[in-house]
Design an enzyme around this catalytic site. Structure first.
Site, PDB file in Angstrom:
ATOM      1  N   HIS A 166       9.043  -2.251   4.126  1.00 29.48           N
ATOM      2  CA  HIS A 166       7.724  -1.934   4.669  1.00 29.48           C
ATOM      3  C   HIS A 166       6.612  -2.862   4.200  1.00 29.48           C
ATOM      4  O   HIS A 166       5.742  -3.241   4.984  1.00 29.48           O
ATOM      5  CB  HIS A 166       7.373  -0.497   4.282  1.00 29.48           C
ATOM      6  CG  HIS A 166       6.054  -0.011   4.778  1.00 29.48           C
ATOM      7  ND1 HIS A 166       5.752   0.056   6.123  1.00 29.48           N
ATOM      8  CD2 HIS A 166       4.940   0.432   4.127  1.00 29.48           C
ATOM      9  CE1 HIS A 166       4.518   0.528   6.279  1.00 29.48           C
ATOM     10  NE2 HIS A 166       4.010   0.747   5.081  1.00 29.48           N
ATOM     11  N   HIS A 195       9.437   1.847   2.659  1.00 31.65           N
ATOM     12  CA  HIS A 195       8.790   3.110   3.031  1.00 31.65           C
ATOM     13  C   HIS A 195       9.862   4.191   3.091  1.00 31.65           C
ATOM     14  O   HIS A 195      10.923   3.998   3.694  1.00 31.65           O
ATOM     15  CB  HIS A 195       8.092   2.989   4.386  1.00 31.65           C
ATOM     16  CG  HIS A 195       7.100   4.082   4.619  1.00 31.65           C
ATOM     17  ND1 HIS A 195       7.464   5.378   4.883  1.00 31.65           N
ATOM     18  CD2 HIS A 195       5.730   4.079   4.594  1.00 31.65           C
ATOM     19  CE1 HIS A 195       6.386   6.120   5.025  1.00 31.65           C
ATOM     20  NE2 HIS A 195       5.317   5.350   4.852  1.00 31.65           N
ATOM     21  N   GLU A 230      -1.927  11.523   0.129  1.00 36.53           N
ATOM     22  CA  GLU A 230      -0.674  10.776   0.265  1.00 36.53           C
ATOM     23  C   GLU A 230      -0.027  10.586  -1.100  1.00 36.53           C
ATOM     24  O   GLU A 230      -0.622  10.888  -2.139  1.00 36.53           O
ATOM     25  CB  GLU A 230      -0.914   9.425   0.951  1.00 36.53           C
ATOM     26  CG  GLU A 230      -1.366   9.556   2.398  1.00 36.53           C
ATOM     27  CD  GLU A 230      -1.490   8.222   3.112  1.00 36.53           C
ATOM     28  OE1 GLU A 230      -1.163   7.183   2.504  1.00 36.53           O
ATOM     29  OE2 GLU A 230      -1.904   8.218   4.283  1.00 36.53           O
ATOM     30  N   ARG A 263       5.953   5.882  -3.746  1.00 40.38           N
ATOM     31  CA  ARG A 263       6.913   5.517  -2.713  1.00 40.38           C
ATOM     32  C   ARG A 263       8.251   5.011  -3.254  1.00 40.38           C
ATOM     33  O   ARG A 263       9.297   5.278  -2.684  1.00 40.38           O
ATOM     34  CB  ARG A 263       6.303   4.458  -1.793  1.00 40.38           C
ATOM     35  CG  ARG A 263       5.290   5.030  -0.841  1.00 40.38           C
ATOM     36  CD  ARG A 263       4.721   3.965   0.061  1.00 40.38           C
ATOM     37  NE  ARG A 263       3.817   4.566   1.031  1.00 40.38           N
ATOM     38  CZ  ARG A 263       3.107   3.866   1.901  1.00 40.38           C
ATOM     39  NH1 ARG A 263       3.197   2.553   1.921  1.00 40.38           N
ATOM     40  NH2 ARG A 263       2.310   4.483   2.756  1.00 40.38           N
ATOM     41  N   ARG A 293       2.922  -0.632  -4.496  1.00 38.43           N
ATOM     42  CA  ARG A 293       1.621  -0.345  -3.870  1.00 38.43           C
ATOM     43  C   ARG A 293       1.371   1.151  -3.765  1.00 38.43           C
ATOM     44  O   ARG A 293       2.220   1.909  -3.295  1.00 38.43           O
ATOM     45  CB  ARG A 293       1.579  -0.964  -2.472  1.00 38.43           C
ATOM     46  CG  ARG A 293       0.312  -0.641  -1.696  1.00 38.43           C
ATOM     47  CD  ARG A 293       0.277  -1.391  -0.385  1.00 38.43           C
ATOM     48  NE  ARG A 293       1.246  -0.919   0.564  1.00 38.43           N
ATOM     49  CZ  ARG A 293       1.015  -0.026   1.528  1.00 38.43           C
ATOM     50  NH1 ARG A 293      -0.194   0.507   1.641  1.00 38.43           N
ATOM     51  NH2 ARG A 293       1.949   0.322   2.369  1.00 38.43           N
TER      52      ARG A 293
END
Length: 541
Positions: free
Chosen positions: A342, A235, A111, A282, A377
């Site tokens: 998100h 997100h 990811e 992100r 994050r």
């Protein structure tokens, strides 16, 4: 009088795992504002990050976390996460948790922001549901755990800096018998706040509509320090559905399997922006999508998978494929996506054992600010944080011991359904204000306008409360409105003061990071906003 050894507020993974662990040490009550399976954890798709392969190690996981955190991570907390995470994974596997495998070994995904495949997943793209169901099964096995659904936290029972339990409003039949038409009070030796984040204060979000930061606002009122609330993670890929506030999440893992982001011209726009292209952290991907949407004058960009093996896509992402099909899209081809609020990166200040400024009050999960996430994050670190820090917090309670004597508390709340419509209207107004003035790209002018609008709404609620007789006569919907406005201020106030761009906070009038702001923002009730240095002893208390 209801009295337990532990009260757990919230039913996400942090709360459920804490309840399971706590049940080995005493009686437990779990309260949740809706249903046991309504949480961000349950809806998580991508997976859980931990080092489990021979070609990976905790130092690489730590490095990826620090890079994503943009200079605001607490290295001590990150060390705990990456080194204890594998132990918690081994533990839950031994307890019966089933992760996906390939050729007899754990199947590991990739990811955004990770330089190694370390994302464990279950059910393809249903990791959150599988691991939450696993935790629920463990909770339901324990006779000394009582679950109270449809039970809303109103306040903490705090006296002289110590938490003795919770005030709540319950639609639960068992508790209603004790409520005499108003609040219910539950007492415990230890209270765990695991109530989730605040991203549903935004108009477009991947979160359940109940995730509006109640826990943060209640902890703030109780005297806890609130850290880094300006950092909201958007997100990058929420499925775009016209006129829908809820964005169905398209997991980061889809891009991990080499899906491409395309602009209106059909070309990949992430390649020249970052070395990891679609798998950049992100904040970079979300902001790049936002800018591309503006440039294209479109409400979405295209996520393309048509160059990939369709059978692999359906097998790897069965839930996302089915949901997209229900909405009229084919995941094996191209789908429209746009960013959505998100994850709340900041929260209630927590030390490495989950303790807060209020004695006997612990926080775990998204509501907590452990220093791990920094300004942004790293994907899939949230679920492993739940396991690691819930475990540490429960172990810490043994050192604290039991309450010797519980003080008396008078009930304060009543309910007037005439204010229900007022609350619904205010919630819509707040979400619109947050999207317009505190979204992916912010500015001084916009944040000032947003705060001014929130202040106007606060005056309306204050007038309503005064008409009821003031602070000693609290009303359910008016108090919920005050909490909502409190969360909005806790996000926008430090965002206005942070004159730089870093992680989940981007100011178009200050587009670069400034080392003068490489500090945590700190908010405490009755005090001016202050700052705290990174990697100091601030989190060690």
């Amino acid at each position: 009088m209801y009295k337990f050894d532990y009260i757990i507020v919230g039913s996400g993974l942090a709360g459920l795992y804490a309840a399971y662990k706590a049940s080995m040490k005493g009686s437990v009550a779990v309260i949740t504002k809706s249903f046991l399976r309504e949480s961000n954890s349950f809806n998580a798709q991508g997976g859980i990050a931990a080092v489990t392969s021979n070609d990976d190690n905790p130092e690489i996981h730590k490095s990826d976390t620090l890079i994503a955190g943009r200079g605001l991570c607490e290295e001590g907390a990150v060390d705990i996460l990456v080194n204890e995470g594998p132990d918690r994974i081994d533990e839950i596997i031994a307890d019966g948790m089933k992760f996906d495998t390939e050729n007899g070994s754990l199947a590991l995904g990739l990811e955004g922001g990770h330089h190694k495949r370390r994302i464990l997943h279950a059910g393809g793209d249903a990791t959150g549901r599988w691991i939450t169901e696993f935790a629920i099964s463990k909770v339901l096995e324990r006779d000394n755990i009582k679950i109270f659904e449809n039970t809303l936290l109103l306040d903490l029972l705090v006296k002289d800096g110590t938490c003795y339990g919770v005030r709540c409003w319950s639609e639960n039949d068992e508790l209603q018998a004790e409520s005499d038409g108003s609040e219910v009070m539950l007492f415990a030796n230890h209270v765990f706040l695991t109530s989730g984040g605040a991203s549903a204060v935004y108009a477009r979000t991947t979160n359940p509509q109940t995730t509006i930061g109640d826990g943060v606002a209640i902890a703030y009122k109780a005297g806890c320090r609130i850290i880094d609330m300006e950092f909201i993670q958007f997100h990058p890929s929420g499925l775009y559905l016209k006129d829908s506030p809820r964005a169905f999440l398209i997991s980061e893992a889809v891009r991990g399997e080499r899906a491409h982001l395309l602009g209106k011209d059909g070309k990949r726009f992430m390649v020249p922006i970052h070395e990891l292209a679609e798998l950049a952290p992100r904040d970079i991907v979300a902001r790049s999508i936002y800018k591309q949407m503006k440039a294209d004058d479109m409400p979405y960009v295209t996520l393309s998978l048509k160059h990939l093996d369709p059978e692999m896509i359906v097998k790897r992402f069965p839930g996302i494929y089915a949901q997209c099909k229900e909405f009229g899209y084919d995941l094996t081809q191209e789908i429209p996506v746009a960013p959505a609020a998100h994850y709340s990166v900041g929260g209630v200040l927590s030390n490495s054992n989950g303790r807060t400024d209020v004695k006997r009050l612990y926080v775990c999960g998204e509501v907590a600010a452990t220093g791990i996430m920094g300004a942004n994050r790293l994907a899939s670190n949230s679920l492993i944080e739940c396991l690691v820090f819930a475990n540490r917090a429960v172990e810490d309670t043994v050192k604290v011991g039991a309450v010797k004597e519980f003080p008396d508390f008078a009930k304060q709340y009543s309910r007037d359904n005439d204010n229900a419509q007022l609350y619904a209207e205010l919630k819509q107004q707040v979400s619109d204000i947050m999207n317009a003035h505190a979204g992916i790209i912010r500015s001084e002018e916009g944040l000032k306008q947003g705060l001014q609008k929130i202040e106007q709404l606060r005056n309306v609620i204050k007038q309503k409360q005064d008409e009821r007789g003031g602070e000693q006569n609290r009303e359910y919907y008016l108090e919920a409105s005050r909490r909502l406005l409190c969360v909005a201020r806790l996000i926008m106030s430090p965002a206005l003061l942070r004159e730089e761009s870093r992680g989940g906070h981007y100011r178009e009038d200050f587009p670069c990071a400034d080392e003068a702001f490489a500090l945590h923002s700190v908010q405490r009730r009755g005090e001016q906003i202050t700052t705290a240095p990174v990697n100091s002893n601030y989190f060690n208390f």
